[in-house]
Scaffold this motif. Sequence first.
Motif, PDB file in Angstrom:
ATOM      1  N   CYS A 171       6.005   1.918   1.863  1.00 43.92           N
ATOM      2  CA  CYS A 171       6.128   1.570   3.338  1.00 43.92           C
ATOM      3  C   CYS A 171       7.715   1.111   3.575  1.00 43.92           C
ATOM      4  O   CYS A 171       8.325   0.796   2.595  1.00 43.92           O
ATOM      5  CB  CYS A 171       5.237   0.573   3.895  1.00 43.92           C
ATOM      6  SG  CYS A 171       5.627  -1.112   3.773  1.00 43.92           S
ATOM      7  N   GLY A 175      10.304  -2.127   1.867  1.00 40.47           N
ATOM      8  CA  GLY A 175      11.274  -2.303   1.030  1.00 40.47           C
ATOM      9  C   GLY A 175      11.357  -3.212   0.022  1.00 40.47           C
ATOM     10  O   GLY A 175      12.431  -3.855  -0.496  1.00 40.47           O
ATOM     11  N   CYS A 176       9.992  -3.560  -0.413  1.00 41.22           N
ATOM     12  CA  CYS A 176       9.939  -4.397  -1.480  1.00 41.22           C
ATOM     13  C   CYS A 176      10.472  -3.904  -2.801  1.00 41.22           C
ATOM     14  O   CYS A 176      10.733  -2.587  -3.203  1.00 41.22           O
ATOM     15  CB  CYS A 176       8.384  -4.574  -1.800  1.00 41.22           C
ATOM     16  SG  CYS A 176       7.456  -5.242  -0.257  1.00 41.22           S
ATOM     17  N   LEU A 179       3.370  -7.991  -3.902  1.00 41.00           N
ATOM     18  CA  LEU A 179       3.374  -6.687  -3.957  1.00 41.00           C
ATOM     19  C   LEU A 179       2.037  -6.382  -3.162  1.00 41.00           C
ATOM     20  O   LEU A 179       0.989  -6.965  -3.453  1.00 41.00           O
ATOM     21  CB  LEU A 179       3.434  -5.952  -5.102  1.00 41.00           C
ATOM     22  CG  LEU A 179       4.727  -5.663  -5.617  1.00 41.00           C
ATOM     23  CD1 LEU A 179       4.659  -4.770  -7.079  1.00 41.00           C
ATOM     24  CD2 LEU A 179       5.654  -5.151  -4.745  1.00 41.00           C
ATOM     25  N   CYS A 180       1.723  -5.308  -2.334  1.00 45.63           N
ATOM     26  CA  CYS A 180       0.585  -4.972  -1.827  1.00 45.63           C
ATOM     27  C   CYS A 180      -0.080  -3.978  -2.836  1.00 45.63           C
ATOM     28  O   CYS A 180       0.663  -3.473  -3.639  1.00 45.63           O
ATOM     29  CB  CYS A 180       0.641  -4.373  -0.652  1.00 45.63           C
ATOM     30  SG  CYS A 180       1.150  -2.771  -0.501  1.00 45.63           S
ATOM     31  N   LYS A 213      -0.421  -0.737  -2.839  1.00 45.66           N
ATOM     32  CA  LYS A 213       0.216   0.601  -2.822  1.00 45.66           C
ATOM     33  C   LYS A 213       1.604   0.327  -3.697  1.00 45.66           C
ATOM     34  O   LYS A 213       1.844   1.185  -4.750  1.00 45.66           O
ATOM     35  CB  LYS A 213       0.849   0.945  -1.388  1.00 45.66           C
ATOM     36  CG  LYS A 213      -0.129   1.694  -0.478  1.00 45.66           C
ATOM     37  CD  LYS A 213       0.368   2.613   0.341  1.00 45.66           C
ATOM     38  CE  LYS A 213       0.829   1.637   1.561  1.00 45.66           C
ATOM     39  NZ  LYS A 213      -0.178   0.828   2.084  1.00 45.66           N
TER      40      LYS A 213
HETATM   41 FE1  SF4 Z   1       5.191  -1.730   1.543  1.00 47.27          FE
HETATM   42 FE2  SF4 Z   1       3.247  -2.584   0.035  1.00 47.27          FE
HETATM   43 FE3  SF4 Z   1       5.423  -1.228  -0.941  1.00 47.27          FE
HETATM   44 FE4  SF4 Z   1       5.853  -3.649   0.009  1.00 47.27          FE
HETATM   45  S1  SF4 Z   1       4.799  -3.088  -1.864  1.00 47.27           S
HETATM   46  S2  SF4 Z   1       7.167  -1.904   0.346  1.00 47.27           S
HETATM   47  S3  SF4 Z   1       4.468  -3.717   1.603  1.00 47.27           S
HETATM   48  S4  SF4 Z   1       4.018  -0.636   0.395  1.00 47.27           S
END
Ligand code: SF4
Length: 683
Positions: free
Chosen positions: A13, A16-17, A44-45, A47
């Motif tokens: 997404c 930008g992590c 982090l999420c 994904k």
């Molecule tokens: Fe997005 Fe999750 Fe990736 Fe962060 S870790 S950029 S919230 S998808």
Amino acid sequence: MNIQYTPTTCPYCGCGCGFNLVSVDGKLKGVEPWKRNPVNEGKLCPKGNFSYEFVHREDRLTTPLIKKGGEFVEATWDEALDLVASKLGEIKDTNPEALAFLSSARCTNEENYLMQKLVRAVIGTHNIDHCARLCHGPTVAGLAQTFGSGAMTNSLESVAHADCIFIIGSNTLEQHPLMWRRVLQAKAKGAKLIVADPRFTPSAKKADLYLPFKSGTDVALMNAMMNVIISEGLEDKEFIENRTKNFEELKAVVMKYPPEKVADITEASADLIKEAARMYAKADNAAIIYSMGITQHTTGTDNVMSTSNLAMITGNLGRPGTGVNPLRGQNNVQGACDMGALPVVYPGYQKVIEGEMAEKMMTAWGCGDLTCRPGLTVIEMMNAADAGDIKGMYIMGENPMVSDPDIKHVKEGLESLDFLVVQDIFLTETAELADVVLPATSWAEKDGTFTSTERRVQYIRKAVDAPGEARSDWSIICDIAKKMGSDLFNYDSPQDIFEEVRTVTPQYAGMNKERLEKPEALHWPCPDEEHPGTPILWGEKCATPDGLGVLMPIEFIPPAELTDEEYPFTLTTGRMLFHWHTGSMTRRSKTLDREVPTGFVEINTEDAAELGIKNKELVRVKTRRGEIEIGAKVTPDIMKGIIFIPFHFVECAANTLTQSFALDPAAKMPEFKVSAASIEKME
Ligand code: SF4
């Protein structure tokens, strides 16, 4: 054993992590936190956590493919690129406007820059677009009208300083989890959270005030909130006087939208509208967050401008904790727009219709005449293909056979082409229709930059080698340009390309390698090497010619397709935590796929009871475009009369049902979020 940690940026997404990709003997084994990255501070999420899982899949494309007799056969790079260059050249020589190109929000800035340069300087058309058209085209168009530039006004971190957060059209918890973390940080300090949504989403469940309302009535809802704010004297008179124009015109329109009248249009409670308006207006610093629930309408640009109106009449602009914060869906959709992968602008949003800009780019690139005629948008390209006006298409890293509205129509368009090239990492549903497939590298196998939703430009770094003969998108584009006779594509590396980007993109001019290598990187605009970058926009003035924010009086217009006896439900579509866009990567990640293996249709408990539909039962959902069979998810967490389908799943593709006949007039956005539908039990 050779263990390497490669700091990079998430491929999913727009948050930008940053994290470290961990490789052992040249194979990715996992991710590790990169705590110094200020976007996500090591968090982090799901994904991001499992983003490495699709990279070494056995079904990666590893060699160019040419379709012969209806079957793909393996080819050498020379064979494939010679064929692509000669076919593109043939069509170009007859009519360059008969070629269309889709660039990619998954690819790097450097690759998007080269793709638009190929299209403009070598082919001679502006027929280039990408999926921003189908997610945040109205953001670019709407915010450009109100603030003079179309991007998120504040940084993610800034939202943690809000006293009130108004989320509309975004299930932030699931779709932008690391932005949601900032919302929770603000809440922990006492901020109030308002969520307006037809679904009682996981985000809505955390709200202090949940405001359910009917899809497609956003303008009416926000006009009613402004009606309350102005009627009760809660507007910021000083900000309106000094920083905006058109207040009286706006006031004249919003006074026609008292909450009691708007309750009939939106099915929202008048009392809740009043409470939400007061909560937002009385906060010292209030932020608006929105996403595709706002933009994916035929009134998407109006919806976006309504969020600006609300922020400006309450003076919520240019400070931490305020602003209008559109959350971009894909990792580099902001960057692809910045790089000019759009039919109306060169890099840096410099308009193609202006002769002066054409002159500037001709000088910079050293190319021949550039046309000032804007190109076609995604939907217009498909329509033109279907009509026989577009003969050839080149699609890089996009999958319109799942992502675009009315898939049957898309398929007809793509099958009408004389020549289709698809450049991707997997044989997607779109690639299956191609004449030539070019195998590209994933984000883990190349260098470059992504620009996140908060305008932060960050490096991605190569962690492992690409499989087989797969090549980076930028080097493929360079070879095609050279085979078409251009000598303008002599680059040795992505950094080499970025140095050129800086010279033609004013917002990126001050971003040198040394500065971007720091974990905090830089937010654009950053016009020179002394400039610190700009995490928060419009502190003193907007980017309009006179520096004033433009309040836009906007009347409510109903959605293009209304429910009737045959199609009594409003179908809306969206995303979910474990999947991303067309699922070409997340559905190939075993952990993410295990969590949610297929799609479903959410239906309200009472509606389901009336139709005799039970939870998990297979149902048929129909619209005027087509029908799908899909499992029902019976829930009280959606308004009566509304049904919801996530759009990631090709076997029950939501976009079989959505429409492309009606478009937002400014941004050419189709109405993904409102389709008249029926739902029935299977026989
Ligand atoms: Fe997005 Fe999750 Fe990736 Fe962060 S870790 S950029 S919230 S998808």
